[in-house]
Motif scaffolding. Structure first.
Motif, short mmCIF file in Angstrom:
data_model
loop_
_atom_site.label_atom_id
_atom_site.label_comp_id
_atom_site.label_asym_id
_atom_site.label_seq_id
_atom_site.Cartn_x
_atom_site.Cartn_y
_atom_site.Cartn_z
N THR A 79 0.88 -2.90 -3.32
CA THR A 79 0.50 -3.26 -1.96
C THR A 79 -0.97 -2.97 -1.73
O THR A 79 -1.69 -3.78 -1.13
N ILE A 80 -1.43 -1.81 -2.22
CA ILE A 80 -2.83 -1.45 -2.00
C ILE A 80 -3.74 -2.37 -2.81
O ILE A 80 -4.75 -2.86 -2.32
N ALA A 81 -3.35 -2.62 -4.06
CA ALA A 81 -4.22 -3.39 -4.94
C ALA A 81 -4.08 -4.90 -4.73
O ALA A 81 -4.83 -5.68 -5.29
N GLY A 82 -3.14 -5.29 -3.90
CA GLY A 82 -2.96 -6.70 -3.62
C GLY A 82 -2.41 -7.50 -4.78
O GLY A 82 -2.75 -8.66 -4.98
N GLU A 301 -8.20 0.34 -2.92
CA GLU A 301 -8.45 1.44 -2.00
C GLU A 301 -7.58 1.24 -0.78
O GLU A 301 -7.43 0.14 -0.28
N GLY A 302 -7.01 2.32 -0.29
CA GLY A 302 -6.22 2.22 0.94
C GLY A 302 -4.99 3.09 0.89
O GLY A 302 -4.79 3.88 -0.04
N THR A 320 -2.10 7.23 -1.37
CA THR A 320 -3.49 6.94 -1.01
C THR A 320 -4.29 6.77 -2.29
O THR A 320 -4.23 7.63 -3.18
N LEU A 321 -5.00 5.69 -2.39
CA LEU A 321 -5.86 5.45 -3.55
C LEU A 321 -7.30 5.39 -3.09
O LEU A 321 -7.60 4.92 -1.99
N CYS A 322 -8.21 5.86 -3.93
CA CYS A 322 -9.63 5.78 -3.64
C CYS A 322 -10.28 4.85 -4.67
O CYS A 322 -9.87 4.83 -5.82
N VAL A 401 -9.97 7.36 4.63
CA VAL A 401 -9.72 5.94 4.65
C VAL A 401 -9.05 5.59 5.96
O VAL A 401 -8.19 6.31 6.44
N ALA A 402 -9.49 4.52 6.55
CA ALA A 402 -8.89 4.14 7.82
C ALA A 402 -7.42 3.82 7.62
O ALA A 402 -7.06 3.10 6.69
#
Lengths: 403, 169, 322, 149
Positions: A79-82, A301-302, A320-322, A401-402
């Motif tokens: 989901t984060i990496a799309g 990221e996200g 959470t990934l940076c 991260v927002a």
């Protein structure tokens, strides 16, 4: 009232829990449950590793919801990496989730029979479970911790022979399950033992926010597969099973939890059957090249909050990934037992001492999933050094991260 | 405050929930966002000041009894970020479920949070774990003893890093 | 018989009963394993266990009453073995015959259970205490239907004019009660036999109704060995009493044998019958009764089985009046 | 009644116990297996394994290019660079049998064999430096006879 306070060691409950009960005669007045026998440190450990290493770790949080945990993690990262998972992989993931549910529910049934003292039934259930384990071994190479999940798809593909074997397995269970169900549900052995034990009424279940089969056995109409479909569950009809459909009414006791799990076994077989008919072709991995996947994950990221309906209920992870490294910034696991455990003292109150193991077990506890925590630093309340957020060795300050 | 514990069958529209919350909380509700994707169920995220957390939860309860999913915390160094995850319309129908993630920013030095145990008994484990890991304090939590780490005498057990390489193999 | 012969015969019989109890335990475990689709231990496993436990250290809890804690199992095993002296085995008369040996056998059976429970209570542990209380509760609830069965059988034997004392097992062996009963009497006897059979697993400690491993939890080494032996002896004694009461046929007389041949054939036949009863009641019955809730088990024996036994008594009464 | 029939049927079915290969635990299981293979000893044959079984990792040292992908992927730190820096060594004692190294190998120098017995009294035996050219599963190794039967 003469109250005796009695610590029950793990051998009394078959789980690494320290339960202290206050007894009035044979009745439990109050129960206090203490965790802490397992120090696993999974969340902490994962922060020092890269994502590819964390995926097998997520698989090994628990032996019986192994795929649910790994898949939750993989889906969060995707989901984060799309990354969009190809349709065939979505179907395969669903298939293995259901196989895992069958295996886990059979194991629960066997444990329930064992605690109720019916070893012969336990062996009967376990011998039925062998078939699905053989199936998993044949498809993936392992009986548990199958390692199906991969970022962007699955590691396993099926051919026609596998699908035929799966159909044979379904036929086998269609033949073997009804006599077992007759013995367990209509037979006197477990009915006398389990009925009226550990009752969780619907209102209390709602208030305590219980999840999974425990919630459904109390009459709640909840199932993540139905209410927020993921993977391939959106493509066909999955209704939460209710005990009242079979038994007329649901009381939310240990017996209902058993009946519900048997109903869910049959539901899983139905799901697999429908799924095999409509399984699409194509790739099982979205990103085939290793280096491209690594680059995608490095740029991701996200935050993501993802949950999967595992065999025990909602398995939830916050990831959470940076940007800049293939590592986690933070990882929070919440297994189904973590939520259900808050209802244990309530379930135990007013019951007989000899039912403790039965009641705790009826919620299908997984202490390994729950006690994944191991704070390494002293954490006194007023003054505390801030925890390191990212796994960065060079002391790079973590960005917020927002959400 | 204890709500009537029952799930509603009729789900309110997700946008309506968002606009109602925005109207009620105004500028206090930072970055309210409703994400509706295919891979996930719709999720409503927002950041709140800690003083209005309980009010936020009570406002959610007007739509449906919120299912308390998890409480997790992240230490950002200069602040602690707490995530309260709820779900609404759990049994209202296919695709109707709405996830709500409320984040509360606690500046360093402020360690006190209101406890949600009165409303959701299952919040107890999450809060006790945060006492243990992040050193927070929860106002109104009846049992503040550590959840996962203590020895037989009830003292907190602190594992120094040297415990780990003390000849395990 | 002279005193010397009696002593020699008693010792020989007790040793033999002990041996048979162990063999039957092995068979019980093999059959149980078969029900569970397992291989199970070899038939000689109880003997290995015996040797192993005998060599192990017997631990004494620090707060225990030493003489009662280690004496209880000894007394339990000894009193359970003594029962065999009052049971006619095959065509052999009991070693110690008497007018009320049926009652004495039942008394010894309860004595054996109580001795074990007292030993467990002397361990001064709350866990052992809780399990001992449960066992006491169960035995108390079992004693009601058992006394109904015993007295109705004795009354029926007396009323129908069986030769011999009504409370003597020899009376029932010499002339089976089935031969003097009409149709309703046979129905009543079947009901009484079923009630008796259902009592055997409970009184033989085969019902796992506790979470702490039973009253023998704190026994170890030789005390554990003796408590397990006491349980096996009691099981065997119970099945033997059942055979004497309800199943007394003689194979030797049927084959028209005399003297030594008669005695030895009947002797073997008796143990075969006991084995059958044990397999049905303990192995299969135990598989069914399992680990019921203690309160439900107590009410099952105290109310349901007592009711069934009373129904049997009523049928016997009808039979005697008609 | 149906319960009784169920249990009776249960008692009449084939027993499930699979016996331990040897009556008494040998000093080294792997050595004992070799003795069995040469015909020196009899054993209870284990259940057949599926061809896809993940057993011990097999490593073809010759084919390995030393790219180090597997070092990054191994979650349990079982793979270490060997002394000459261009190859790796695998410590089976640490291996968690996840198979991610096999996935990551660009030249297929690693494979999951179907040899699953890997207990030993000597830890040094568990270090794998080379297992020669990789056999396809079911090709002339110890358990393949069992599978073909």
């Amino acid at each position: 009232m003469d109250v005796l306070t009695l610590p029950l060691n793990p051998s009394g409950s078959l789980e690494p829990l320290a339960i202290t009960v206050s007894l009035d005669g044979d009745r439990i007045v109050d129960a206090r449950i203490r965790h802490g026998a397992l120090h696993r440190g999974i969340e902490e450990m994962a922060l020092h590793w890269n994502l590819f290493q964390v995926l097998p770790l997520a698989e090994r949080i628990c032996g019986f919801c192994s795929l649910s945990n790994a898949l939750t993690f993989a889906r969060a990262v995707e989901t984060i990496a799309g990354i969009v998972v190809p349709p065939r992989a979505r179907y395969l993931r669903t298939l293995f989730l259901e196989l895992e549910r069958i295996s886990s529910h059979f194991l629960w049934l066997a444990t329930a029979c064992h605690i109720a003292g019916h070893e012969a039934l336990m062996m009967a259930v376990l011998s039925l479970r062998e078939r699905v384990l053989d199936m998993l071994e044949g498809l993936t190479g392992k009986r548990s911790n199958c390692g199906v999940a991969a970022f962007g798809g699955t590691r396993v593909n099926l051919d026609d022979a596998d699908i035929k074997a799966l159909e044979e397995m379904i036929a086998f269970y269609r033949r073997e399950l009804p006599p077992l169900q007759e013995v367990l549900v209509e037979g006197p052995l477990l009915r006398f033992r389990l009925q009226g034990v550990g009752v969780l009424p619907k209102e209390v279940a709602v208030r305590h926010g219980v999840v999974g089969p425990v919630a459904r056995a109390s009459g709640l109409y909840v199932d993540l597969r139905w209410s927020s479909p993921y993977e391939a569950y959106g493509d066909f009809d999955v209704q939460p099973r209710q005990v009242s459909d079979l038994m007329g009414r649901s009381r939310g006791d240990a017996f209902d939890r058993m009946v519900l799990r048997i109903m869910e076994l049959r539901q899983s077989l139905e799901i697999i059957e429908t799924l095999l008919q409509g399984i699409p072709g194509g790739n099982v991995l979205a990103v085939k090249k290793d280096r491209r996947l690594a680059a995608l994950l490095r740029d991701a990221e996200g935050r993501a909050l993802v949950s999967v309906e595992g065999p025990r209920g909602e398995s939830l992870q916050r990831v959470t990934l940076c940007r800049g490294k293939i590592a986690l910034s933070s990882w929070t696991l919440r297994s189904a037992t973590y939520v259900n455990a808050s209802s244990w003292p309530l379930l135990l109150r007013g019951e007989e001492l000899s039912d403790v193991a039965l009641i705790i077990n009826s919620t299908d506890p997984c202490i390994a999933c729950t006690e994944r925590l191991f704070p390494l630093r002293p954490s006194p309340v007023p003054e505390m050094a801030p925890l390191r957020l990212s796994s960065a060795e060079d002391g790079e300050a973590a960005k917020e991260v927002a959400p | 405050m204890i709500y009537a514990p029952e799930y509603v069958i009729q789900a309110t529209d997700h946008r309506e929930v968002l606009s109602c919350l925005e109207g009620r909380f105004g500028a206090d509700l930072e970055m309210p966002q409703l994400k509706e994707g295919e891979a996930q169920s719709p999720i409503l995220t927002a950041t709140l000041p800690k003083a209005r957390l309980l009010e936020f939860v009570d406002c959610l309860a007007e739509f449906d009894f919120p299912h308390f999913r998890a409480l997790s915390g992240e230490d950002l160094g200069e602040a602690i970020l707490l995530h309260y995850d709820f779900a609404l319309f759990r049994s209202a129908g296919r695709g109707k479920r709405l996830e709500i993630s409320a984040s509360v920013r606690l500046p360093s030095g402020d360690r006190l949070m209101p406890s949600l145990v009165g409303r959701f008994p299952s919040a107890e484990y999450g809060e006790r774990e945060l006492i243990e890991t992040l050193g927070l304090d929860f106002e109104g939590l009846p049992d503040k003893s550590p959840l996962f780490t203590f020895d037989d005498r009830g003292r907190r057990r602190v594992a120094a890093p040297c415990d780990l390489d003390g000849g395990v193999h | 018989m002279s005193w010397g012969t009696k002593i020699v015969a008693s010792v020989a019989l007790m040793l033999l009963a002990a041996l048979i109890a162990l063999i039957f335990e092995g068979a019980d475990r093999v059959i149980q394993a078969r029900i569970q689709r397992r291989l199970g231990p070899p038939l000689s496993q109880p003997f290995y266990d015996l040797v192993k436990l005998f060599a192990k250290e017997s631990l004494l809890p620090s707060d225990a009453l030493p003489w009662l804690f280690s004496g209880g199992p000894v007394f339990a095993a000894a009193s359970a073995l003594t029962i065999f002296l009052y049971i006619p085995i095959g065509s052999l008369p009991p070693v110690l015959a008497g007018g009320g040996d049926f009652l004495l056998a039942l008394f010894l059976m309860f004595l054996s259970s109580f001795a074990l429970i007292l030993g467990a209570l002397a361990g001064a542990s709350p866990y052992g205490e809780i399990d001992a209380k449960k066992e006491l509760d169960l035995i108390a609830s079992c004693s009601v239907p058992l006394s109904v069965i015993a007295s109705s059988l004795a009354w029926f034997a007396y009323r129908q004019g069986l030769p011999g004392a009504p409370f003597s097992l020899e009376t029932f062996v010499a002339k089976p009660v089935w031969s003097v009963a009409g149709w309703s009497g046979i129905m009543g006897l079947i009901i009484l036999a079923a009630a008796f059979l259902s009592l055997i697993p409970a009184l033989a400690d085969r019902v796992q109704r506790n979470i702490f491993g039973g009253s023998s939890r704190h026994f170890s080494g030789r005390t554990l060995l003796l408590s397990r032996l006491a349980r096996n002896f009691r099981t065997l004694a119970f099945c033997s009493v059942f055979v004497s009461l309800f199943f007394p046929g003689s194979m030797g007389r049927f084959l028209d044998l005399r003297e030594l041949a008669l005695f030895s054939v009947d002797f073997l036949f008796f143990w075969v019958k006991v084995f059958l009863v044990q397999t049905v009641a303990v192995t299969w019955g135990g598989a069914f009764l399992g680990r019921f809730k203690n309160s439900r088990l107590s009410s099952f024996y105290g109310v349901a089985v007592t009711g069934v036994a009373l129904a049997g008594l009523l049928l016997l009464f009808l039979d005697a009046r008609l | 009644m149906s319960t009784l029939f169920f249990l009776l049927r249960q008692a009449c079915r084939k027993r499930l116990t699979n016996l331990f290969p040897f009556p008494h635990m040998p000093e080294s299981l792997i050595e004992a297996l070799h003795v069995v293979q040469e015909g020196g000893m009899e054993m209870n044959r284990p259940l057949p394994t599926p061809p896809s079984l993940w057993g011990k990792v097999a490593y073809n040292r010759e084919r390995c290019t030393g790219c180090g992908n597997c070092l990054e992927r191994c979650p349990s730190g079982a793979i270490e660079p060997s002394a000459d820096k261009k190859k790796v060594e695998i410590d089976i004692a640490f291996c968690c049998f996840c198979g991610r190294c096999v996935d990551s190998c660009p030249v297929s120098a690693l494979a999951m064999s179907d040899e699953f017995l890997c207990s030993s009294l000597d830890r040094r035996e568990m270090r794998l430096a080379d297992s020669g050219p990789l056999r396809l599963s079911g090709e002339g190794d110890l358990w393949s006879l069992e599978r073909k039967r």
